[in-house]
Structures are given as structure tokens and as C-alpha cells.
Motif scaffolding. Structure first.
Motif, PDB file in Angstrom:
ATOM      1  N   HIS A 101       0.857  -1.177   0.000  1.00 24.81           N
ATOM      2  CA  HIS A 101       0.000   0.000   0.000  1.00 24.81           C
ATOM      3  C   HIS A 101       0.899   1.235   0.000  1.00 24.81           C
ATOM      4  O   HIS A 101       1.894   1.286   0.714  1.00 24.81           O
ATOM      5  CB  HIS A 101      -0.906   0.038   1.227  1.00 24.81           C
ATOM      6  CG  HIS A 101      -2.043  -0.912   1.165  1.00 24.81           C
ATOM      7  ND1 HIS A 101      -1.887  -2.259   1.277  1.00 24.81           N
ATOM      8  CD2 HIS A 101      -3.377  -0.693   0.981  1.00 24.81           C
ATOM      9  CE1 HIS A 101      -3.065  -2.854   1.187  1.00 24.81           C
ATOM     10  NE2 HIS A 101      -3.980  -1.928   1.007  1.00 24.81           N
ATOM     11  N   GLU A 130     -11.714   9.720   3.372  1.00 23.85           N
ATOM     12  CA  GLU A 130     -11.852   8.289   3.636  1.00 23.85           C
ATOM     13  C   GLU A 130     -11.820   8.100   5.148  1.00 23.85           C
ATOM     14  O   GLU A 130     -10.781   8.278   5.784  1.00 23.85           O
ATOM     15  CB  GLU A 130     -10.731   7.484   2.993  1.00 23.85           C
ATOM     16  CG  GLU A 130     -10.822   5.996   3.307  1.00 23.85           C
ATOM     17  CD  GLU A 130      -9.587   5.195   2.884  1.00 23.85           C
ATOM     18  OE1 GLU A 130      -9.534   3.983   3.193  1.00 23.85           O
ATOM     19  OE2 GLU A 130      -8.668   5.780   2.276  1.00 23.85           O
ATOM     20  N   THR A 153     -16.844   2.492  -4.291  1.00 23.21           N
ATOM     21  CA  THR A 153     -15.754   3.102  -5.060  1.00 23.21           C
ATOM     22  C   THR A 153     -15.389   2.288  -6.291  1.00 23.21           C
ATOM     23  O   THR A 153     -14.612   2.758  -7.129  1.00 23.21           O
ATOM     24  CB  THR A 153     -14.502   3.290  -4.182  1.00 23.21           C
ATOM     25  OG1 THR A 153     -14.028   2.011  -3.738  1.00 23.21           O
ATOM     26  CG2 THR A 153     -14.798   4.159  -2.977  1.00 23.21           C
ATOM     27  N   SER A 154     -15.925   1.091  -6.417  1.00 24.62           N
ATOM     28  CA  SER A 154     -15.714   0.300  -7.630  1.00 24.62           C
ATOM     29  C   SER A 154     -16.818   0.537  -8.658  1.00 24.62           C
ATOM     30  O   SER A 154     -16.795  -0.053  -9.735  1.00 24.62           O
ATOM     31  CB  SER A 154     -15.653  -1.199  -7.291  1.00 24.62           C
ATOM     32  OG  SER A 154     -14.486  -1.492  -6.561  1.00 24.62           O
ATOM     33  N   LEU A 185      -8.089   4.178  -0.365  1.00 21.83           N
ATOM     34  CA  LEU A 185      -9.137   4.735  -1.225  1.00 21.83           C
ATOM     35  C   LEU A 185      -8.977   6.240  -1.394  1.00 21.83           C
ATOM     36  O   LEU A 185      -9.265   6.789  -2.471  1.00 21.83           O
ATOM     37  CB  LEU A 185     -10.510   4.404  -0.654  1.00 21.83           C
ATOM     38  CG  LEU A 185     -10.837   2.912  -0.524  1.00 21.83           C
ATOM     39  CD1 LEU A 185     -12.196   2.716   0.130  1.00 21.83           C
ATOM     40  CD2 LEU A 185     -10.782   2.215  -1.878  1.00 21.83           C
ATOM     41  N   SER A 230      -8.968  -2.581  -4.033  1.00 21.06           N
ATOM     42  CA  SER A 230      -8.023  -1.473  -4.108  1.00 21.06           C
ATOM     43  C   SER A 230      -6.723  -1.850  -3.425  1.00 21.06           C
ATOM     44  O   SER A 230      -6.714  -2.243  -2.260  1.00 21.06           O
ATOM     45  CB  SER A 230      -8.616  -0.222  -3.441  1.00 21.06           C
ATOM     46  OG  SER A 230      -7.706   0.854  -3.526  1.00 21.06           O
ATOM     47  N   ASP A 242     -16.929   1.717   0.981  1.00 20.69           N
ATOM     48  CA  ASP A 242     -15.750   1.308   0.211  1.00 20.69           C
ATOM     49  C   ASP A 242     -16.142   0.530  -1.033  1.00 20.69           C
ATOM     50  O   ASP A 242     -15.518   0.668  -2.089  1.00 20.69           O
ATOM     51  CB  ASP A 242     -14.799   0.484   1.080  1.00 20.69           C
ATOM     52  CG  ASP A 242     -15.496  -0.597   1.885  1.00 20.69           C
ATOM     53  OD1 ASP A 242     -15.297  -1.784   1.592  1.00 20.69           O
ATOM     54  OD2 ASP A 242     -16.230  -0.257   2.823  1.00 20.69           O
ATOM     55  N   GLY A 285      -5.888  11.713  -8.246  1.00 19.76           N
ATOM     56  CA  GLY A 285      -5.795  11.459  -9.677  1.00 19.76           C
ATOM     57  C   GLY A 285      -6.840  12.215 -10.475  1.00 19.76           C
ATOM     58  O   GLY A 285      -6.675  12.434 -11.679  1.00 19.76           O
ATOM     59  N   TYR A 286      -7.922  12.608  -9.807  1.00 25.17           N
ATOM     60  CA  TYR A 286      -8.957  13.415 -10.450  1.00 25.17           C
ATOM     61  C   TYR A 286      -8.744  14.905 -10.192  1.00 25.17           C
ATOM     62  O   TYR A 286      -9.519  15.736 -10.658  1.00 25.17           O
ATOM     63  CB  TYR A 286     -10.336  13.023  -9.909  1.00 25.17           C
ATOM     64  CG  TYR A 286     -10.720  11.598 -10.205  1.00 25.17           C
ATOM     65  CD1 TYR A 286     -11.275  11.239 -11.436  1.00 25.17           C
ATOM     66  CD2 TYR A 286     -10.525  10.589  -9.272  1.00 25.17           C
ATOM     67  CE1 TYR A 286     -11.621   9.928 -11.716  1.00 25.17           C
ATOM     68  CE2 TYR A 286     -10.867   9.276  -9.538  1.00 25.17           C
ATOM     69  CZ  TYR A 286     -11.418   8.960 -10.756  1.00 25.17           C
ATOM     70  OH  TYR A 286     -11.756   7.663 -11.031  1.00 25.17           O
ATOM     71  N   ARG A 325      -6.908   7.605  -4.364  1.00 22.91           N
ATOM     72  CA  ARG A 325      -7.415   7.653  -5.723  1.00 22.91           C
ATOM     73  C   ARG A 325      -7.837   9.066  -6.133  1.00 22.91           C
ATOM     74  O   ARG A 325      -7.700   9.472  -7.286  1.00 22.91           O
ATOM     75  CB  ARG A 325      -8.613   6.715  -5.881  1.00 22.91           C
ATOM     76  CG  ARG A 325      -8.292   5.244  -5.753  1.00 22.91           C
ATOM     77  CD  ARG A 325      -9.573   4.434  -5.779  1.00 22.91           C
ATOM     78  NE  ARG A 325      -9.340   3.011  -5.986  1.00 22.91           N
ATOM     79  CZ  ARG A 325     -10.297   2.114  -6.088  1.00 22.91           C
ATOM     80  NH1 ARG A 325     -11.565   2.499  -5.988  1.00 22.91           N
ATOM     81  NH2 ARG A 325     -10.009   0.833  -6.274  1.00 22.91           N
ATOM     82  N   HIS A 339     -16.838   7.368  -9.920  1.00 23.04           N
ATOM     83  CA  HIS A 339     -15.732   7.948 -10.688  1.00 23.04           C
ATOM     84  C   HIS A 339     -16.223   9.052 -11.621  1.00 23.04           C
ATOM     85  O   HIS A 339     -15.572  10.087 -11.773  1.00 23.04           O
ATOM     86  CB  HIS A 339     -15.019   6.845 -11.457  1.00 23.04           C
ATOM     87  CG  HIS A 339     -14.383   5.831 -10.550  1.00 23.04           C
ATOM     88  ND1 HIS A 339     -13.108   5.988 -10.042  1.00 23.04           N
ATOM     89  CD2 HIS A 339     -14.858   4.686 -10.019  1.00 23.04           C
ATOM     90  CE1 HIS A 339     -12.818   4.971  -9.252  1.00 23.04           C
ATOM     91  NE2 HIS A 339     -13.864   4.156  -9.220  1.00 23.04           N
ATOM     92  N   SER A 372      -7.538  15.052  -0.776  1.00 23.56           N
ATOM     93  CA  SER A 372      -8.164  14.017   0.043  1.00 23.56           C
ATOM     94  C   SER A 372      -7.460  13.874   1.384  1.00 23.56           C
ATOM     95  O   SER A 372      -6.312  14.284   1.558  1.00 23.56           O
ATOM     96  CB  SER A 372      -8.134  12.675  -0.694  1.00 23.56           C
ATOM     97  OG  SER A 372      -6.803  12.229  -0.864  1.00 23.56           O
TER      98      SER A 372
END
Length: 369
Positions: free
Chosen positions: A3, A251, A166-167, A208, A204, A163, A214-215, A211, A172, A219
């Protein structure tokens, strides 16, 4: 499994010790003793609500219930950081948030007993009704936040999700739009470690919260069993939203001590040692220890809190038991604003079906219009 490193922000340890956090401390510097006790009382009452509702389901009074045992600090800390004009988009598990928002016990339980299609008035509480479809509320929250910008409002929206969500593609897509339009939305992920029966590590390989950057979304990863840290983190995100900073992602690392819902058997996919490990991090125990050691909580105050929790639980049980059965034809109400020929045909067919039963008539089953 490797991680990437990411700091876990914390203000009260599992043993109840107050620790410093350079980022979060300023966001709780105004809390007085009564506010701290109120946070503990909220968690105590919400745990009592959850236990009573679970018992009601086991007794056949509710069709289903999604327990939140272990996640009280994540829900209470986050909702108490918001203003009334901030709009909340929950999942089906945020019953603690609904309580703090002022929802009546009847409005919380109706949908789970099967006597209501929804719950409270969203515009009375500034909180949408529970969303069953996983992750879709993040799109609703983002769209709402984009509208706030167009209207020149300084309020924000907050979307809760787990959690597992998030998939989902919706989450997204929501973050893409939120970042692109710098929408004042807070993405609040309660990482309770289990997407029904699948562990979070399966979906993941990084935290979380890792992530979101990246956008282009800042966070934080926060101890979700630490109500002070959650409150501070949500205030941090809310401040960013109100001052033109755009979206944030939190998170809250917590744990679902009970079942996914009362239809689930968690003993089939997780071990006893895991429960013991997280039981030692219980959010209520640590807050009680912190308050007691600091001389902010005594037996008299605790007794008053317990009595209030019992009263709320009694109100919940009474609301559940005393729900009137809905009229059969009420299922056709509020589907469309105006009359619809397909719905009218379905209603006529249902009336004909009801009339087949002995002693029944269309009038007795709700009447024909």
C-alpha cells in the motif's frame, strides 16, 4: 499486498488519549465541554437506535435493517460538521445522520417495514431519502453542488458511500465532473472494510483516499472511529467547499462490526480475531474514556444520556408497531405527477385481482376512482 504511504489523521487514540494533528487541530479548537459531551451522547443514542431496529427486524417487525454498529463516529462527526443548508445525499446506512438531521423515528423505519416508498421530506431536513442503488448518490450530490455554484450559494453537498461503492462507475464519473467544474461537494467514504462479503483490499491496492488526487481532488484519510478527527476532517472539506476550493474526498477508516444487513451472515467470511481487533478501537469507548479522563463526564451525565437513549428507542419501537397498514391501491400514488394511461390500466387490473378474494370488493380494498 503493498500500500502506498498515506497519513491516517487522528485526534483521539483507541485508548482515549488526545493527540495533536497539525492539520486537524485548528478545526476543533472551538469545541467546549458541552459540545464534546453532545458528540458522545449522539453516538450513544444512535447505537441504541441501531440495536432497537435490529431487534425489531429479528422479531418480524421490519423486513430488513442495515446495521451501523461501529460506524457511529464516522456518521456523527461528519454530520455535526455541516450547516443546515448543506444538502446530504446518503446511502441506506446513514440512519445516525438522519437522526441528527431531525428525522422522526417513523420516517426512518417506514421504508424498512414496507409501509412507505420513501421516508422524510428531503427539503425539510436538507437530506435526500436513502439511496439503495450503490454509488448513484454521488452523481446527485455533484449535480446539486454544480447548481449551487450557478445560483451563487455558499452551501455545499455531501455524499456518503461505502468502500464497495468506489468500484462503481457512478462514483468515478461524479469525481470527474466535480473536479472539472470545481463543485462544492464533499465525497465522504466510510471504509468499513467489507463490501458485503468482499474485503476492501480485493478492490483497491492503495488507500481509497489515494485515488482522489488522480482526479485533481484533495483528500484525507482519517480515523473513522475517532469522532473528533472526523468532525475536523469534514470541517476542513466544508471550508474548502465554501471558499471556492472545490471538491474534497474523505476516507473515514472504520469497521462494520455487524452484518451488511440483517439478511447477511458475516461469520461466513470474516474471523473472530478481526472483530476483536476492531472491538478494541470502539468509537464510543474511546470517547467515553477521553471525556472521563479529562473530567468532562460524570455518572449523572451518563445516566441522563442513557435515559434519553432509552426514550428514543421507545419512540422508535412505538412508531414501528403502530404503523397503519397502507391501503392496497396506495401503491399507485405518487408514481407520476399526472394521470398516466399505463398506470391506470395496471390499477384496474389490480382492482380486478383484489375483487377475486372472498369478502373483498374494489371499494373494500381502497375504492375505485
Amino acid at each position: 499486498m503493498a500500500h502506498s504511504a498515506m497519513p491516517l489523521h487522528q485526534l483521539v487514540t483507541a485508548s482515549g488519549t488526545r493527540v495533536a494533528d497539525e492539520l486537524l487541530d485548528e478545526f476543533v479548537s472551538d469545541l467546549d465541554d458541552q459540545t464534546l459531551r453532545n458528540l458522545y451522547e449522539d453516538m450513544l443514542i444512535v447505537r441504541r437506535i441501531d440495536a432497537e431496529a435490529t431487534a425489531l427486524q429479528r422479531q418480524g417487525q421490519l423486513a430488513l435493517w442495515p446495521p451501523l454498529l461501529g460506524q457511529e463516529a464516522s456518521q456523527i462527526g461528519s454530520v455535526r460538521a455541516l450547516e443546515h443548508d448543506d444538502f446530504i445525499f446518503p446511502t441506506y446506512r446513514e440512519n445516525g445522520v438522519a437522526y441528527c438531521r431531525g428525522a422522526s423515528m417513523g420516517s426512518v423505519l417506514g421504508v424498512w417495514r414496507g409501509v412507505s416508498n420513501s421516508g422524510w421530506d428531503p427539503y425539510e431536513l436538507n437530506m435526500a431519502t436513502p439511496q439503495i442503488i450503490i454509488g448513484s448518490q454521488t452523481l446527485h450530490a455533484t449535480g446539486y453542488a454544480m447548481g449551487l455554484v450557478l445560483d451563487g450559494k455558499e452551501s455545499l453537498s455531501l455524499a456518503y458511500f461505502g468502500d464497495g461503492a468506489t468500484s462503481q462507475g457512478d462514483v468515478h464519473e461524479a469525481m470527474v465532473f466535480a473536479a472539472s467544474f470545481q463543485a462544492p461537494v464533499v465525497f465522504f467514504c466510510q471504509n468499513n472494510h467489507w463490501a458485503i462479503s468482499e474485503p476492501v483490499g480485493l478492490q483497491s491496492h492503495v488507500p481509497l483516499a489515494g485515488r482522489a488526487p488522480g482526479y485533481g481532488i484533495p483528500s484525507l484519510q482519517v480515523d473513522g472511529n475517532d469522532v473528533l478527527a472526523v468532525l475536523a476532517a469534514t470541517r476542513w472539506a466544508a471550508h474548502r467547499a465554501r471558499t471556492g476550493g472545490g471538491p474534497s474526498f474523505i476516507e473515514a477508516v472504520t469497521y462494520r462490526m455487524g452484518a451488511h444487513t440483517t439478511a447477511d451472515d458475516p461469520t461466513r467470511y470474516r474471523g473472530v480475531t478481526e472483530l476483536e481487533e476492531w472491538g478494541a478501537k470502539d468509537p464510543l469507548t474511546r470517547m467515553r474514556t477521553f471525556l472521563t479522563n479529562a473530567g468532562k463526564l460524570d455518572d449523572e451525565a451518563e445516566s441522563a444520556m442513557a435515559a434519553k437513549a432509552d426514550a428514543v428507542a421507545a419512540e422508535l419501537r412505538a412508531a414501528c408497531i403502530n404503523f397503519p397498514d397502507p391501503e392496497p391501491l396506495s401503491v399507485f400514488e405518487h408514481v407520476y405527477v399526472d394521470d398516466h394511461p399505463i398506470l391506470a390500466r395496471q390499477r384496474d387490473h389490480y382492482l380486478a385481482y383484489l375483487s377475486l378474494f372472498e369478502g373483498s370488493s374494489p371499494a373494500a380494498q381502497g375504492g375505485a376512482s
